[in-house]
Write an enzyme that holds these catalytic residues in place. Structure first.
Site, PDB file in Angstrom:
ATOM      1  N   ASP A 262      -0.459   5.066   0.948  1.00 33.32           N
ATOM      2  CA  ASP A 262      -0.733   6.017   1.973  1.00 33.32           C
ATOM      3  C   ASP A 262      -0.683   5.405   3.241  1.00 33.32           C
ATOM      4  O   ASP A 262      -1.392   4.473   3.576  1.00 33.32           O
ATOM      5  CB  ASP A 262      -2.084   6.971   1.634  1.00 33.32           C
ATOM      6  CG  ASP A 262      -1.913   7.705   0.517  1.00 33.32           C
ATOM      7  OD1 ASP A 262      -0.881   8.508   0.376  1.00 33.32           O
ATOM      8  OD2 ASP A 262      -2.642   7.544  -0.330  1.00 33.32           O
TER       9      ASP A 262
ATOM     10  N   ASP B 141       0.689  -1.248   0.043  1.00 31.97           N
ATOM     11  CA  ASP B 141      -0.121   0.112  -0.011  1.00 31.97           C
ATOM     12  C   ASP B 141       0.970   1.105   0.067  1.00 31.97           C
ATOM     13  O   ASP B 141       2.290   1.219   0.376  1.00 31.97           O
ATOM     14  CB  ASP B 141      -0.824  -0.211   1.147  1.00 31.97           C
ATOM     15  CG  ASP B 141      -1.596   1.152   1.376  1.00 31.97           C
ATOM     16  OD1 ASP B 141      -2.538   1.406   0.375  1.00 31.97           O
ATOM     17  OD2 ASP B 141      -1.736   1.840   2.492  1.00 31.97           O
TER      18      ASP B 141
END
Length: 224
Positions: A19, A17
């Site tokens: 953020d 991922d």
């Protein structure tokens, strides 16, 4: 309670991922979503509890379940433009530069709810290298917590889901990785509450090595 951290995990590939996992963009997210909440007459604090991990239109659908989805998609386009233009306070998660450098020659992919333009902007602002393999918002039909993005990332790297480890910070992302049949390393304070297989505060105490059979060994080092 945070998951118990083993000394070492092994995998064939890592799915990352962005953020909250590689890039700290919380300041931008808060600014943009509080403005949106004000326009909708919603409580900003309540909105911020559900925004992380999902694509914007999916977050809006949770918060405004009776609103036509076309309006959510229209608002999401505005939100993406605002977030892409606002890079003030976007910084790498501690340890992310060294972590990404260690992965340079190892199988890994970015799997993010950001679109390509936003991913490029934030990775660039954090001075992090953009993985060659990436699954961004426009490449999936369903947002996290649907596992589509992680399954697509594993397939493009050429590995079975069970051979992949997901790095995530959010509830939606951890649910998506689990639904994909992958092990989860939870990064940061948000992740601890959602029972990842391993939880780490950031990426500073993570050693990455290639093993003799070509696997990736992840060792969580003890705090000094």
């Amino acid at each position: 309670m945070p998951a118990v951290t083993p000394a070492t995990l092994t995998a064939r590939a890592l799915l990352l991922d962005m953020d909250g996992t590689l890039v700290n963009s919380d300041a931008v997210v808060e600014r943009c979503w509080r403005r949106w909440a004000d326009r909708q007459g919603l409580d900003g604090d309540a909105v911020l509890k559900v925004v992380h991990g999902r694509q914007g239109y999916a977050t809006m659908a949770v918060l405004l379940p009776d609103r036509p989805m076309a309006e959510n998609h229209a608002d999401n386009r505005v939100m993406l433009a605002e977030e892409t233009a606002d890079l003030d306070g976007v910084v790498p998660v501690p340890g992310a530069p060294a972590f990404m450098a260690a992965l340079a020659e190892l199988p890994h992919a970015l799997v993010t709810s950001a679109d390509e333009a936003l991913a490029q902007a934030r990775m660039g602002a954090a001075a992090l290298p953009m993985p060659e393999t990436r699954v961004t918002a426009e490449r999936v039909g369903a947002s996290k917590p649907d596992p589509e993005g992680f399954l697509k990332g594993a397939a493009e790297l050429g590995f079975d889901p069970a051979d992949c480890i997901v790095f995530e910070d959010s509830e939606a992302g951890i649910e998506a990785g689990r639904a994909a049949g992958m092990r989860i390393v939870g990064v940061g304070p948000r992740a601890a509450a959602f029972a990842p297989d391993v939880h780490i505060d950031d990426l500073t105490r993570l050693r990455v090595e290639r093993t003799a059979d070509g696997s990736i060994a992840l060792t969580v080092l003890p705090a000094p």
